[in-house]
Design an enzyme around this catalytic site. Structure first.
Site: not given
Ligand SMILES: NC(=O)c1ccc[n+]([C@@H]2O[C@H](COP(=O)([O-])OP(=O)(O)OC[C@H]3O[C@@H](n4cnc5c(N)ncnc54)[C@H](O)[C@@H]3O)[C@@H](O)[C@H]2O)c1
Length: 596
Positions: A142, A154
């Protein structure tokens, strides 16, 4: 010997994925970056080049290094491209079914020894792992947002993750220049479990119009030294992602109401207000993906002058009290050019306060921040008295006596008899209802809270607390005074904890509960908040500085007034206070301070 990772795959190049790609490629690792469509791939590429170009512009990355970094990234549509990587990190939206589908597919595509990792913030790594035939090679890695900047990772092991895999991933984190904490699979892990209740609470304050977005954010930045306010952070995280994390934490984490997403979040997501990534969330940004906030209809309009808002002119200020806060406040007003009348309970106390103010001003002189002439002028502006009658002609009284309602009420009743009409009467209480002291006078419209932070000469924030009887002129006057002191006045309602304590102490209390549950150690929890969220101190460091007794008292007040079950003081906190472990001041709190 730790396993060698020469190539990794990243699935999903959104807010997190693009940053994770950058982290690996920067450290000499080949990356296969995968998205769901050509358009999404292009968006991911633009995010990555935008970030590396900014690093070059800021002089943090040489042009040649950027080019080498980008040449290590192989952009592809579809998971099939991941057949030969050593490790995959999945960073697709926070939906269990989607992640499970992707892991089943990765299991089919990737070589048998490859480690499969998820960047989930709140979903069960265990549930994701069972979608594969190799749950012992599935782990949570994480990262924190923005991934290239935040030092913490993490590492989440499930009950079946093999010890080798954990050790290999820990070594990899070290190679990436990150600090890792390894923990078990629990909703929100360390940082988000402590962060999201706070973020949700901040949104509920905004939704209830308790304070403006600017004031909520300024309060937490200036009052706690956080790198950004909670609403700006929600915009950075993405409101859709934040919604999913809260929702999952609510369902997995014991249905704590504080994690039930505030309705406004869902409404904003539905309306496409996702935060920075869509160009609009709580704030409006220059364009989608830009960090630059531009004014919108909610941006406060700066008035031509404070007087235009109905603020009264203030030249002479009375300060009642002789403790730490009163002493600091006297100094602040005198330094800002106000004529000050200090009222204490006797000449001896006045002499002590005088000495403290002088010592503090002298420090300013030694540090070159204040000239000797200015120090003498500031001291010369203070009149020392032991009778309230000397407050008959001041324009503003700031009360900073002991935190006891009966004492404060009696004082305000006296001030009501002594002070001239139109004077603003302010209390610095941090936990009592301002309306109670206001109603001890015949002029509640002129009574306001001015909650200074300790040490008053240094802390840049003042909470201006308006009761339901405070007039707009009184609030405007109080705000204008804050500005003349070189401080930011944030306006809020008269509720327990105002903005800062109401948002800060439940988080500290949650950290104590996490320690009590043996989920992690005080050191790792402190690291997580400092390195994952950029906090200047970890919760246990802060509790020891603030004092465990003080923290417990504030938490009890919050619990009593708001009746929120999640605010009940942690039993461990109560026990430590009972045992006399009060923090630095008693030599021992969460840590032993006598051995340093
Ligand atoms: N945003 C934050 O601050 C943060 C911090 C740590 C962890 N996370 C975790 O990271 C993960 C992603 O979050 P995010 O905020 O980057 O989301 P986001 O919506 O910004 O990005 C997700 C991406 O995944 C792509 N995607 C969707 N389906 C897909 C597939 N089948 N194959 C390949 N790509 C695909 C989308 O096109 C998009 O670009 C989540 O699990 C979230 O909980 C987020």
């Amino acid at each position: 010997m730790a396993r060698e990772f020469t190539s990794v795959g990243v699935v999903g190049l959104g807010t997190m994925g693009a940053g994770i790609v950058e982290v690996f490629a920067r450290n000499g690792i080949e990356v296969v970056a995968v998205e769901i469509s050509a358009a999404a791939l292009e968006r991911g590429r633009v995010t990555l080049t935008g970030s590396t170009d900014r690093a070059v512009a800021k002089g943090k990355l040489a042009e040649a290094d950027r080019d080498a970094l980008l040449s290590r990234v192989n952009f592809q549509v579809g998971l099939d491209a991941l057949h030969s990587v050593d490790l995959v990190i999945e960073a697709v939206p926070e939906h269990l079914d989607l992640k499970q589908r992707i892991f089943a597919e990765l299991d089919r595509v990737c070589k048998p020894e490859a480690i499969l990792a998820t960047n989930t913030s709140s979903l069960s790594v265990t549930e994701i792992s069972v979608a594969t035939t190799r749950p012992n090679q599935v782990i949570g890695i994480h990262f924190f947002n923005p991934a290239p900047v935040m030092k913490l990772v993490e590492v989440v092991r499930t009950v079946v993750t093999s010890a080798d895999v954990v050790a290999d991933v820990e070594a990899l984190c070290e190679r990436l220049g990150k600090v890792d904490v390894t923990i078990n699979d629990r909703a929100g892990f360390i940082a988000n479990a402590l962060l999201f209740g706070y973020l949700n609470h901040a949104v509920s304050m905004f939704e209830a119009r308790y304070a403006t977005r600017e004031d909520i954010d300024a309060a937490m930045k200036l009052g706690c030294g956080l790198p950004m306010g909670p609403l700006a952070l929600m915009d950075l995280i993405g409101l859709d992602t934040a919604y999913e994390i809260l929702d999952t934490m609510y369902r997995r984490g014991g249905r704590d109401r504080r994690h039930a997403p505030v309705p406004l979040i869902k409404q904003m997501v539905t309306a496409g207000l996702l935060g920075r990534k869509s160009g609009r969330g709580f704030y409006t940004y220059e364009r989608p993906g830009s960090p630059v906030v531009v004014p919108d209809e909610q941006t406060p309009v700066a008035s031509e002058s404070a007087l235009a808002d109905g603020a009264r002119g203030i030249t002479k200020v009375g300060v009642v009290g002789s403790g730490t806060m009163a002493t600091g406040i006297i100094e602040v007003f005198a330094k800002a050019g106000y004529e000050v009348v200090s009222v204490t309970r006797g000449a001896e106390k006045s002499a002590k306060v005088f000495e403290s103010v002088k010592t503090s001003l002298n420090k300013g002189v030694v540090r070159g921040k204040l000239s000797e002439a200015d120090r003498d002028a500031a001291l010369g502006r203070i009149n020392w008295s032991a009778t309230l009658e000397h407050l008959a002609d001041v324009d503003l009284v700031v009360e900073a006596v002991v935190e006891e309602l009966s004492v404060k009420k009696a004082l305000f009743a006296s001030l009501d008899e002594i002070c001239k009409p139109g004077v603003v009467l302010a209390t610095t209480t941090s936990s009592l209802p301002v309306i109670d002291v206001a109603m001890a006078t015949q002029r509640p419209a002129d009574v306001v809270g001015l909650h200074f932070f300790n040490p008053a000469p240094i802390m840049p924030l003042i909470e201006v607390v308006q009761t339901i009887r405070t007039s707009t002129e009184t609030t405007a006057t109080a705000k204008a005074v804050c500005a003349t002191l070189g401080k930011t006045g944030v306006v809020c309602g008269d509720r327990s904890g105002f903005i800062v304590n109401a948002l800060l102490f439940p988080y500290l209390n949650d950290a104590v509960k996490m320690l009590e549950a043996s989920y992690s150690t005080a050191d790792d929890i402190d690291y997580a908040m400092k390195l994952g969220c950029g906090y200047p101190m970890g919760p246990f460091e802060l509790l020891d500085v603030v004092g465990l007794d003080v923290s417990l008292a504030i938490q009890r007040e919050l619990y009593l007034e708001l009746r929120e079950p999640g605010f009940a003081p942690a039993p461990l906190l109560e026990h430590l206070v009972t045992a006399g472990y009060l923090g630095r001041k008693s030599g021992r709190g969460f840590r032993d301070h006598t051995r340093r």
